[in-house]
Design an enzyme around this catalytic site. Structure first.
Site, mmCIF file in Angstrom:
data_model
loop_
_atom_site.group_PDB
_atom_site.id
_atom_site.type_symbol
_atom_site.label_atom_id
_atom_site.label_comp_id
_atom_site.label_asym_id
_atom_site.label_seq_id
_atom_site.Cartn_x
_atom_site.Cartn_y
_atom_site.Cartn_z
ATOM 1 N N CYS A 113 0.882 -1.155 0.000
ATOM 2 C CA CYS A 113 0.000 0.000 0.000
ATOM 3 C C CYS A 113 0.922 1.208 0.000
ATOM 4 O O CYS A 113 2.098 1.090 0.336
ATOM 5 C CB CYS A 113 -0.861 0.071 1.267
ATOM 6 N N TYR A 115 11.425 -5.521 -6.881
ATOM 7 C CA TYR A 115 10.249 -5.320 -7.713
ATOM 8 C C TYR A 115 9.419 -4.086 -7.351
ATOM 9 O O TYR A 115 9.027 -3.320 -8.223
ATOM 10 C CB TYR A 115 9.346 -6.556 -7.626
#
Ligand code: SF4
Length: 456
Positions: free
Chosen positions: A2, A242
């Site tokens: 998030c 990533y």
């Protein structure tokens, strides 16, 4: 994952928060929300979709006040629906509480049962709501003591931005799984998941909120304290591989440079023969550059990404993921036809996406497709805020490399070694969580919970 953001005091707090959320959009595309506080009155706007779907001038004008807390969500506990959007707001005996949370609590079920037994009524299936209930149930009205008491009950990963009455609060769990940084914009302070949010609003990076630190931002001063003793850090190494944007610093170091080093290390470990090296855009791009530099194999963009499609991995259901893979990347036949190709991928989760990509490259005329992955095989789920599936859905947890190679249809498949990955990192190997690669977790879990633990 998030993205979380806070600013205080600023006359355009909502607009600044909205810009911050744009910069953090890659951390969650399912929903977005901002809460502001004007005097004693909160104003909240949130909805499903991207920041641009939820906020426009009209909505932002309703968000008055000098303090703002914002959130973009990628669900890791609880489904993606309108109830499970953040910031989560409640009125309680200690006052107004609004929460933006990144991470996953690992004792969610225990806490939810304990709070339920005390009469707590839950509106969502997010672990983040539990934090609000803990604050409301704390045995004191002193806000610092209430925070300390609440955090002491929580296990697992949390980076938090909270609105506690007229105080903006930032907090990071003692292991520091998820990032959180502090910035300054003229006379305002800013809290953000990543420094790229500071860059966009032209705020100055001050420092990272340290693991185990709580920062109280008042209108005229900042106070910080560490309620718990020191413990070894467990920074999520996957933020470098990533998740984080390459144009940011994370845990104090640059992501772009680190990804290039991962690619260079991959070239060192696997000196293959190929006519060109290409990334799986966008996240494999920088490792591919590093691979090309180190190997001397020319770098080419063999696939062009459709930028109107979001990140495939971030989509919550398999049906949507499959659909999006097909329309996301278009191969360049002129570049690929008749060539031996080294494809650099940042990770392989289920294998279905890689399989589709190899097929596309072959259809475009590639003679050989060699897949090289800039991290080791993913063999264990993440309980700290990345939605890696259960162990059985992780292809490398059930099958050896040769089986996976055959499944994805590549001529060869090579994963970076654990030691190689750690050697490319800018911090010591002891600083990182590597549980999804090793199956060894830094804390004992009371239960190994799934994303839908509160919906069963
Ligand atoms: S288990 Fe993997 S993804 Fe999860 S926090 Fe650790 S390194 Fe990051």
């Amino acid at each position: 994952m998030c993205g979380i953001f806070g600013v205080y005091p600023h006359k355009d707090a909502a607009s600044i928060a909205c810009l911050g959320l744009y910069a953090l959009q890659h951390r969650g595309e399912e929903s977005a929300g901002i809460i502001t506080r004007n005097g004693k009155k909160p104003h909240l706007a949130k909805g499903l979709g991207l920041v641009s779907d939820v906020f426009d001038d009209k909505v932002l004008r309703t968000l008055r006040g000098e303090m703002a807390v914002g959130h973009v969500r990628y669900s890791t506990t609880g489904s993606s629906n309108i109830k499970n959007t953040q910031p989560f707001y409640v009125r309680s005996k200690i006052g107004d509480i609004a929460i933006a949370h990144n991470g996953n609590l690992t004792n969610t079920l225990t806490l939810r049962r304990e709070l339920g037994d005390k009469g707590a009524i839950f509106q969502t299936t997010m672990d983040s709501e539990i934090i609000a209930h803990l604050l409301a149930h704390s045995p004191t009205k002193d806000l610092k003591e209430a925070i300390t008491w609440s955090l002491s009950k929580m296990e697992g990963a949390y980076s938090l931005v909270l609105m506690l009455n007229d105080i903006l609060v930032g907090a990071r769990d003692p292991f520091g799984w998820r990032p959180l940084c502090l910035g300054k914009l003229d006379n305002s302070y800013v809290l953000a998941s990543e420094t790229c949010a500071l860059d966009l609003i032209e705020a100055k990076y001050v420092r990272d909120v340290e693991p185990g630190e709580v920062v109280f931002i008042y209108k005229d001063r900042v106070e910080s304290f560490k309620p718990f003793g020191a413990c070894p850090s467990a920074f999520c190494i996957f933020e470098y591989i990533y998740f984080s944007r390459p144009d940011r610093n994370i845990f104090g170091h640059n992501v772009y440079t680190t990804r290039k080093k991962l690619g260079a290390q991959l070239a060192k470990e696997f000196p293959i023969k190929a006519d060109l090296v290409m990334p799986v855009p966008d996240s494999g791009t920088f490792a591919a550059l590093g691979f090309s530099d180190a190997s001397g194999i020319p770098f080419e963009m063999g696939m062009i990404r459709n930028h109107y499609i979001g990140r495939t991995f971030i989509q919550p259901t398999q049906e949507l993921r499959d659909f999006r893979v097909k329309i996301k990347l278009n191969p360049l036949k002129e570049v690929l036809n008749g060539k031996r190709i080294a494809v650099i991928e940042d990770s392989i989760v289920r294998g279905t996406t890689s399989r589709a990509r190899v097929k596309t490259l072959r259809q475009a005329g590639a003679k050989e497709v060699h897949m090289l992955v800039s991290c080791p095989p993913l063999i264990s789920p993440c309980f700290y805020g990345i939605d890696f599936p259960t162990k059985k859905e992780l292809i490398a947890s059930k099958h050896n490399i040769e089986w996976v190679r055959d499944f994805i249809g590549a001529d060869s498949l090579s994963y970076l070694s654990l030691e190689g990955m750690l050697s490319a990192m800018p911090l010591s190997k002891e600083s990182f969580c590597t549980s999804c690669f090793t199956g060894k977790y830094p804390i004992n879990h009371t239960c190994r919970q799934s994303k839908y633990i509160l919906e069963k």
